[in-house]
Design an enzyme around this catalytic site. Structure first.
Site, PDB file in Angstrom:
ATOM      1  CB  ALA A  48       7.591 -30.102 -22.366  1.00 22.49           C
ATOM      2  CE  LYS A 108     -10.202 -34.557 -15.552  1.00 19.76           C
ATOM      3  NZ  LYS A 108      -8.430 -34.699 -14.134  1.00 19.76           N
ATOM      4  CD  GLU A 132      -8.210 -47.560 -17.573  1.00 17.49           C
ATOM      5  OE1 GLU A 132      -9.364 -47.262 -17.179  1.00 17.49           O
ATOM      6  OE2 GLU A 132      -7.775 -49.311 -18.537  1.00 17.49           O
ATOM      7  CB  VAL A 135     -12.263 -42.420 -16.621  1.00 17.42           C
ATOM      8  CG1 VAL A 135     -13.106 -42.503 -16.622  1.00 17.42           C
ATOM      9  CG2 VAL A 135     -12.182 -42.174 -18.234  1.00 17.42           C
ATOM     10  N   GLY A 137      -9.299 -42.343 -12.670  1.00 15.65           N
ATOM     11  CA  GLY A 137      -7.588 -42.553 -11.782  1.00 15.65           C
ATOM     12  C   GLY A 137      -6.904 -43.638 -12.357  1.00 15.65           C
ATOM     13  CB  ILE A 139     -11.031 -47.708 -11.601  1.00 12.89           C
ATOM     14  CG1 ILE A 139     -10.850 -47.680  -9.957  1.00 12.89           C
ATOM     15  CG2 ILE A 139     -11.598 -48.591 -11.565  1.00 12.89           C
ATOM     16  CD1 ILE A 139     -12.225 -46.317  -9.082  1.00 12.89           C
ATOM     17  CD  GLU A 193      -6.496 -28.160  -8.527  1.00  6.01           C
ATOM     18  OE1 GLU A 193      -5.565 -27.529  -7.973  1.00  6.01           O
ATOM     19  OE2 GLU A 193      -5.835 -29.628  -8.947  1.00  6.01           O
ATOM     20  CE  LYS A 208     -12.649 -37.514 -14.409  1.00  2.00           C
ATOM     21  NZ  LYS A 208     -12.680 -37.532 -12.456  1.00  2.00           N
TER      22      LYS A 208
END
Length: 435
Positions: A48, A108, A132, A135, A137, A139, A193, A208
């Site tokens: 989408a 998040k 997962e 928070v 990435g 890890i 960004e 997070k």
């Protein structure tokens, strides 16, 4: 293109930005391995997007693109959301859960603001909700906290959970750049960004922190209950002073139990001084690192890439394999655990230390006046460092480090210090953590 197979687990992808593109690539490139791990093929049935005409990576099959996200959700067994934002993500995920589809999300902001609504919808439908990638990435952090440590009592979670701000502060430390220069460099490298507000002002880290606190303490914590300070006030002078006192500045997310008559939790995000000998001080670039402290397990450290298309997609695919396996073999992941229902206290209840940089009149008796203010508020001084100020012949720099005290007492001390006639100004106030 992913080839459809009878008995395949149908996967819908919401969003096709950097992360979505990488998820699509991995689903295609690893379809044989993924099928072996799941016990059935994974069929990507659609992606989408807002505009199907936007040029995209060749790995994305144009035939899979659609603007009808609702229809796509309705024909999927697993819905993967990497579009971000609150709406329409929330409505689409609730729609998916209501019909029993498993949901994997990296959102998040949505989980930090309205996670309980999603948890309740997943529980009511008996559907999986995995996040997962929301928070830190790549890890593996969410699953260890909510599953591996489910039999332990977590007392504190502390760490660097925003790669952009860690890169910015690291550049300020290693190259002497001012904040705006380091942010611009981060933007040029794709770490920040065009509008870096969510990172620089701590909003991303706060979301997070809310997620981690909710999992760690079996208590619903919303992002609105997280004390948040960004790094926009951190200067090159602050960074230089930190180095002179054996510290580096890091933006930390901290969630901790407050035991005693006012048993509860405090969750906070703010820049802090970290001693050079602490492992967090050595976390450079856009990497993340999180310490989890538990009564039986002790101190655990999780370290790795906290952002980027490939690392985040890795975490997403791990969740996809898990929930797809549940659909093939039966079973379901853990439900929300909020039984403790601890009160979330304001930052005033936190036990912490301050380093206060004052510019004061360079005359006898000033240090005694400053010390009296600390004594009045019941704050003990650990160390004092004094030197002639770089500006003004009649001014001196005074650096005061406190022992641990309640944040409310420390804040009141700073307020009174600022009003002393002998204090020209309060140059900076930073908490000290990890000592």
């Amino acid at each position: 293109m992913v080839v459809a197979h009878e008995g395949a687990v149908r996967v819908a992808l919401l969003g096709c930005g950097v992360v979505g593109t990488e998820v699509a690539r991995l689903l295609v490139a690893s379809q044989r391995d993924l099928a072996a791990r799941v016990g059935a093929p994974l069929e990507l049935v659609g992606i989408a997007v807002r505009d199907v005409e936007v040029p995209r990576d060749p790995v994305v099959d144009p035939a899979l693109l659609t603007t009808d996200a609702e229809a796509l959700v309705d024909r999927a067994d697993v819905v993967v959301e990497v579009m971000g934002g609150i709406e329409p993500a929330r409505t689409l995920l609730l729609r998916a859960l209501a019909r029993g589809a498993a949901v994997v999300t990296a959102n998040k902001a949505l989980l930090g603001q309205d996670g309980p609504t999603l948890y309740a919808a997943a529980d009511a439908a008996g559907a999986d909700l995995y996040f997962e990638a929301a928070v830190a990435g790549a890890i593996p952090l969410v699953r260890p906290v909510r599953e591996s440590l489910a039999g332990d009592r977590i007392t504190r979670v502390l760490g660097i959970v925003n790669g952009t701000t860690n890169y910015v502060l690291d550049q300020m430390t290693t190259t002497g750049l001012e904040l705006d220069q380091a942010v611009k460099q981060a933007q040029e490298l794709g770490y920040a960004e065009a509008d870096p507000t969510a990172d620089v002002e701590g909003f991303d880290a706060a979301a997070k922190a809310a997620i981690l606190a909710s999992l760690a303490f079996h208590t619903r914590v919303s992002v609105d209950e997280v004390h948040r300070e960004g790094i926009s006030s951190v200067t090159a002078d602050d960074v230089e002073w930190a180095g002179q006192t054996g510290h580096v500045i890091k933006l930390l997310a901290i969630a901790e139990r407050v035991d005693g008559p006012d048993d509860g939790v405090v969750v906070r995000v703010h820049p802090a001084l970290v001693p050079l000998g602490h492992p967090l001080a050595g976390v450079h670039g856009a990497f993340n690192a999180v310490f989890v402290e538990a009564e039986a397990a002790g101190e655990l450290m999780f370290y790795g890439r906290g952002a980027g298309g490939a690392p985040t997609a890795s975490a997403v695919l791990g969740d996809v394999v898990t929930v797809a396996r549940h659909r093939v073999l039966g079973g379901k992941g853990p439900v929300e655990s909020s039984y403790a229902d601890l009160p979330v206290h304001p930052v005033a209840q936190a036990l912490t230390r301050y380093q206060i940089h004052l510019r004061v009149a360079d005359r006898p008796g000033v240090l005694a006046q400053v010390a009296q203010v600390f004594s009045t508020h019941g704050v003990s001084i650990e160390a004092v460092r004094q030197g002639r100020a770089s500006v003004g012949a009649d001014l001196a720099d005074l650096l005061v480090v406190t022992h641990a005290a309640r944040d409310a007492a420390l804040a009141a001390t700073v307020t009174e210090l600022a009003g002393l006639p002998a204090v020209d100004n309060v140059q900076s106030v930073l908490r000290v953590e990890g000592a």
